[in-house]
Scaffold this active site. Structure first.
Site, mmCIF file in Angstrom:
data_model
loop_
_atom_site.group_PDB
_atom_site.id
_atom_site.type_symbol
_atom_site.label_atom_id
_atom_site.label_comp_id
_atom_site.label_asym_id
_atom_site.label_seq_id
_atom_site.Cartn_x
_atom_site.Cartn_y
_atom_site.Cartn_z
ATOM 1 N N GLU A 1 -10.601 10.703 -6.373
ATOM 2 C CA GLU A 1 -10.722 10.757 -7.229
ATOM 3 C C GLU A 1 -9.449 9.484 -7.536
ATOM 4 O OE1 GLU A 1 -10.021 13.384 -5.825
ATOM 5 O OE2 GLU A 1 -10.392 15.336 -6.538
ATOM 6 N N PHE B 1 -2.205 28.872 -5.117
ATOM 7 C CA PHE B 1 -2.945 27.784 -4.216
ATOM 8 C C PHE B 1 -3.532 26.521 -5.142
ATOM 9 C CE2 PHE B 1 -7.729 26.742 -3.482
ATOM 10 C CZ PHE B 1 -7.238 26.084 -1.825
ATOM 11 N N GLN B 2 -3.516 25.692 -4.773
ATOM 12 C CA GLN B 2 -3.571 24.150 -5.445
ATOM 13 C C GLN B 2 -3.306 24.031 -6.324
ATOM 14 O OE1 GLN B 2 -7.896 24.006 -5.854
ATOM 15 N NE2 GLN B 2 -7.800 22.526 -3.667
ATOM 16 N N LYS C 1 -5.468 26.511 -16.256
ATOM 17 C CA LYS C 1 -5.966 27.186 -16.096
ATOM 18 C C LYS C 1 -6.844 28.446 -17.967
ATOM 19 C CE LYS C 1 -8.560 29.705 -12.577
ATOM 20 N NZ LYS C 1 -8.607 29.775 -10.636
ATOM 21 N N MET D 1 -4.235 -11.995 4.255
ATOM 22 C CA MET D 1 -2.895 -12.119 3.850
ATOM 23 C C MET D 1 -1.779 -11.661 4.007
ATOM 24 S SD MET D 1 -1.627 -13.346 1.273
ATOM 25 C CE MET D 1 -2.212 -13.896 -0.145
HETATM 26 C C1 LIG Z 1 -3.182 -0.014 -0.161
HETATM 27 C C2 LIG Z 1 -2.319 -1.091 0.034
HETATM 28 N N1 LIG Z 1 -2.046 -0.673 1.420
HETATM 29 C C3 LIG Z 1 -1.291 -2.007 1.934
HETATM 30 C C4 LIG Z 1 -1.641 -3.551 1.493
HETATM 31 C C5 LIG Z 1 -0.457 -4.349 1.933
HETATM 32 N N2 LIG Z 1 -1.889 -5.597 1.986
HETATM 33 C C6 LIG Z 1 -1.936 -7.217 0.541
HETATM 34 S S1 LIG Z 1 -2.857 -7.714 1.086
HETATM 35 C C7 LIG Z 1 -3.500 -6.947 2.682
HETATM 36 C C8 LIG Z 1 -4.806 -7.429 3.541
HETATM 37 C C9 LIG Z 1 -5.464 -7.512 2.841
HETATM 38 O O1 LIG Z 1 -6.532 -7.586 3.565
HETATM 39 P P1 LIG Z 1 -8.355 -7.661 2.900
HETATM 40 O O2 LIG Z 1 -8.994 -7.064 2.045
HETATM 41 O O3 LIG Z 1 -8.915 -7.596 4.231
HETATM 42 O O4 LIG Z 1 -8.254 -8.826 2.150
HETATM 43 P P2 LIG Z 1 -8.017 -10.973 2.624
HETATM 44 O O5 LIG Z 1 -6.374 -10.994 2.524
HETATM 45 O O6 LIG Z 1 -8.390 -11.018 4.144
HETATM 46 O O7 LIG Z 1 -8.757 -11.700 1.807
HETATM 47 C C10 LIG Z 1 -2.576 -6.400 2.859
HETATM 48 C C11 LIG Z 1 -2.882 -5.170 4.055
HETATM 49 C C12 LIG Z 1 -2.003 -3.419 -0.009
HETATM 50 N N3 LIG Z 1 -2.004 -4.618 -1.357
HETATM 51 N N4 LIG Z 1 -2.541 -2.330 -0.533
#
Ligand SMILES: Cc1ncc(C[n+]2csc(CCOP(=O)(O)OP(=O)(O)O)c2C)c(N)n1
Lengths: 572, 171
Positions: free
Chosen positions: A53, A115-116, A165, A477
């Protein structure tokens, strides 16, 4: 005389009346009656069965951002609804108009931990613009109309409708679609600005020597591209977009000085800091664009135009706050903007730009594929003409730097919430609207694994999307922050991936892998020739960084730059 | 000075929840909140007191409230001549020797004795919050065992009504 309809029928009837062509959803017990009624509406709208979802909400969001229309997602009660929370929060932060419809246990059972059962209106209150729990089938149609109206007007945003529902089962004899005007006493359309505010704005703008326009998502949402162009052109005023403001002014326009902020163009950040007048248009001074608040643009007067009064003076104190639709405001202001020669200011900005050109990663010859160069190739291979859906991380920032956008709504990305996993489902949603351009996804190896199950949806729908996985073997990042601020202690940022080529094949779509710059365009040509989803894994340098970077909480112009022998002593 | 806001809101399920939620979500502190019916059916009236001191912060509280779909108008009456009242019920433990004293004090504050028992009295007092503070202070040495304050309710002086004082549009 109307026909006898159930609440379940009315849901679809209203969606059709709203002009909805596609909905993204997933069935379950509490929404089953509505799904049964869908059988009578297949000739009027298309339903996309998602795999999670969260994906449905991002698809609705991607569709909304690409089309400017309201996106619709449907789910069952409890876990179906809670899976939507991330997508709602993403849409809320980025003012994206979506309507989510969730099933709920029978209204007589609410409160009994059936439920749910989950208090979905309670859970989603802070992440929706508004939400409803329908308790009477006679109110259902009007609520759905209101929801669409609220989602797309004013500052757009997500609206959720929770439908128990028994309301889906309840019947209305002689159902007539309501046509009376929507009456929301607490919610009024934007008005013209009082003349004294317009005069004050004109005085500030016409007397400014070093003005800068900050162009946010509001430019796109208000469709104020022509007005923005006129303001900047007439007054010779440079424009810097936010991440979501990209496309508001063509990147090729000489007055577009590039994106501001943490990974923005150095010249844009310098210009903001040196400016004597900021004209903020439909943006909200997020910390990712201001850096340290109390040293932000210290010598400028500030005008802030936003449709949301609560944004004025929230983060940055301004001299003039103008609360209305951006198009309305600029149409009032533009006629008396004086033509000014601001060439000294524009030259100064160009000088700052010169240093960036020297440091540009595109000049580097690297034995490994560099993500920035790969993304520039995607730009070349699409003639800069695609709708790009980027995810969150280094690749997202590099996309904003190296894929110049000429038109609005051609970059779809999760800016405010920074939701990893946004891109693949959002691109599927967008593909239902975008027919005259290609849709390309730029996604990291971390992000794609968050919502990778939607590849099955893409295949089932034969969605025309081209997915470029920028695989650097890391949560890049986060790794960059560890390298810069945590002495390169890489806790939990190296990440493995499946064999994407085989995975694509397993899902039933073509998959390719490239690790050389010169191979990218030929493989893109194959993808472009294919009807339906394609996956391309781009294996890139693992330890590259995104520059410039304003460290969190630092002054906006205290940027860490890409080292270059002309400016720094460095080992090569 | 504490911020006092008067809001007219649609009388719909969950509105109080929405308002309370907004304050938590935006990190504003509610000192007191009083809700009740207004002169118009279907419209409730809220008086909200916050501890925001600074003008710009106050404005953000007001505009955030106004932004809610079910909120019709919001007026910041902090600096506007208004009638602001609060009611308190104060239960005082007494013996026979103190009864008269409490009754006299209540009268001085134009309060009323609304319950009498062998060992206790309930005093009802209405007025500005400072008056209630002061009443509590003088009753304290005698022995207060329970206090219930309603929170402030406010109404602008003069002929202008809250409904006419419409703010900028909701978004
Ligand atoms: C749902 C979620 N969890 C954690 C983060 C923290 N976060 C920001 S950028 C990143 C890394 C992304 O890695 P990747 O998809 O390999 O992209 P890259 O930076 O290597 O281009 C993370 C873990 C986030 N933004 N969103």
């Amino acid at each position: 005389m109307g026909k006898t309809l159930t609440g379940a029928d009315i849901i679809w009837e209203c969606l059709v009346q709203e002009g909805v062509e596609v909905v993204f959803g997933y069935p379950g017990g509490a929404i089953l009656r509505a799904y049964d009624a869908l059988n009578n509406y297949y000739d009027q709208l298309h339903h996309v069965l998602v795999r999670h979802e969260q994906g449905a909400t991002h698809m609705a969001d991607g569709y909304a951002r690409a089309s400017g229309k309201v996106g619709v997602a449907i789910a069952t009660s409890g876990p179906g609804a809670t899976n939507m929370v991330t997508g709602l929060a993403t849409a809320m932060m980025d003012s994206s108009p979506i309507v989510c419809i969730t099933g709920q246990v029978a209204s007589t059972a609410i409160g009994g931990d059936a439920f749910q059962e989950c208090d979905v209106t309670g859970v989603t209150m802070p992440v929706t613009k508004h939400n409803y729990l329908v308790t009477d089938v006679n109110e259902l149609a009007q609520i759905i109309r209101e929801a669409f109206y609220i989602a797309r007007t004013g500052r757009p945003g997500p609206v959720l409708i929770d439908v128990p529902k028994n309301v889906q089962f309840a019947e209305i004899e002689n159902f007539v679609y309501p046509t009376e005007p929507i009456n929301l006493p607490g919610y009024q359309p934007p008005k013209n600005l009082p003349q004294e505010q317009v005069d004050k704005a004109l005085e500030l703008i016409n007397n400014a020597k070093k003005p800068v326009i900050l162009a946010g998502h509001g430019v796109l949402l208000a469709n104020a591209m022509p007005e923005l162009l006129e303001l900047s052109q007439k007054g010779n005023i440079p424009v810097t977009p936010t991440l979501l403001g990209i496309g508001g002014l063509p990147a090729s326009n000489p007055l577009n000085i590039g994106m501001m902020g943490m990974h923005g163009e150095a010249c844009a950040n310098h210009a903001i800091q040196e400016s004597d007048l900021l004209i903020a248009c439909g943006m909200r001074f997020d910390d990712r664009v201001t850096g340290k608040l109390n040293t932000y643009s210290p010598n400028s007067k500030k005008i802030h135009i936003d449709i949301d009064a609560s944004e004025i003076n929230k983060n940055i104190r301004v001299d003039l706050g103008l609360v209305t639709d951006l198009g309305i405001a600029l149409r009032q202001i533009n006629p008396k903007i004086e033509q000014k020669d601001r060439s000294a200011w524009l030259h100064q900005i160009r000088d700052w730009q010169e240093e960036s050109n020297q440091r540009d990663v595109l000049n580097i010859e690297s034995p490994t594929l560099l993500a920035a160069q790969a993304i520039r190739k995607v730009w070349e291979g699409t003639a800069g003409n695609a709708v790009i859906v980027s995810d969150v991380g280094q690749h997202q920032m590099l996309e904003s730097q190296y894929y110049p956008h000429e038109e609005p709504n051609t970059l779809l990305t999760s800016g405010g919430l920074g939701t990893m996993g946004f891109s693949v489902p959002a691109s599927i949603g967008a593909s239902f609207h975008v027919k005259d351009r290609e849709v390309w996804v730029i996604v990291g190896d971390g992000c794609i694994q968050m919502t990778i199950m939607e590849l099955a949806t893409a295949v089932q729908e034969n969605a025309n999307i081209n997915i470029c996985i920028i695989n650097n073997g890391h949560l890049g990042m986060v790794r960059q922050w560890q390298q810069m601020f945590y002495d390169a202690r890489y806790a939990e940022t190296p990440i493995s991936s499946p064999n994407y080529v085989k995975l694509a094949e397993a899902y039933g779509m073509p998959g390719y892998r490239v690790d050389k710059l010169e191979d990218i365009i030929p493989i893109m040509r194959k993808a472009q020739a294919h009807d339906g989803p394609v996956l391309i894994e781009m294996v890139v340098e693992q330890y590259d960084m995104v520059y410039p970077m304003v460290p969190a909480g630092a002054d906006l112009d205290a940027m860490i730059r890409r080292p270059h022998p002309q400016f720094e002593d460095m080992e090569i | 000075m504490k911020q006092t806001l008067v809001a007219l809101v649609e009388d719909k399920p969950g509105v109080l929840n929405r308002v309370a939620n907004l304050f938590r979500r935006r990190n504003f502190n509610i000192e007191s909140l009083a809700v009740g019916h207004s002169e118009t059916p279907g419209v409730s009236r809220m008086t909200i007191v916050t501890d925001e001191e600074e003008y710009l912060r106050r404005n953000i509280v007001r505009t955030n409230l106004l932004k809610m779909v079910n909120v019709i108008t919001v007026e910041d009456v902090t600096d506007i001549p208004s009638v602001i009242r609060e009611t308190a019920l104060i239960k005082v433990r007494i013996d026979a020797t103190k009864r008269r004293e409490v009754m006299d004090l209540a009268e001085m504050y134009r309060g009323r004795i609304v319950d009498v028992a062998n060992h206790s009295l309930i005093v009802e007092v209405t007025g500005e919050s400072t008056k209630i503070d002061s009443m509590l202070e003088v009753l304290e040495p005698i022995g207060i065992v329970e206090v219930m304050r309603t929170g402030k309710i406010a109404m602008r002086r003069g002929s202008v009504t809250a409904r006419e004082k419409n703010g900028t549009s909701g978004t």
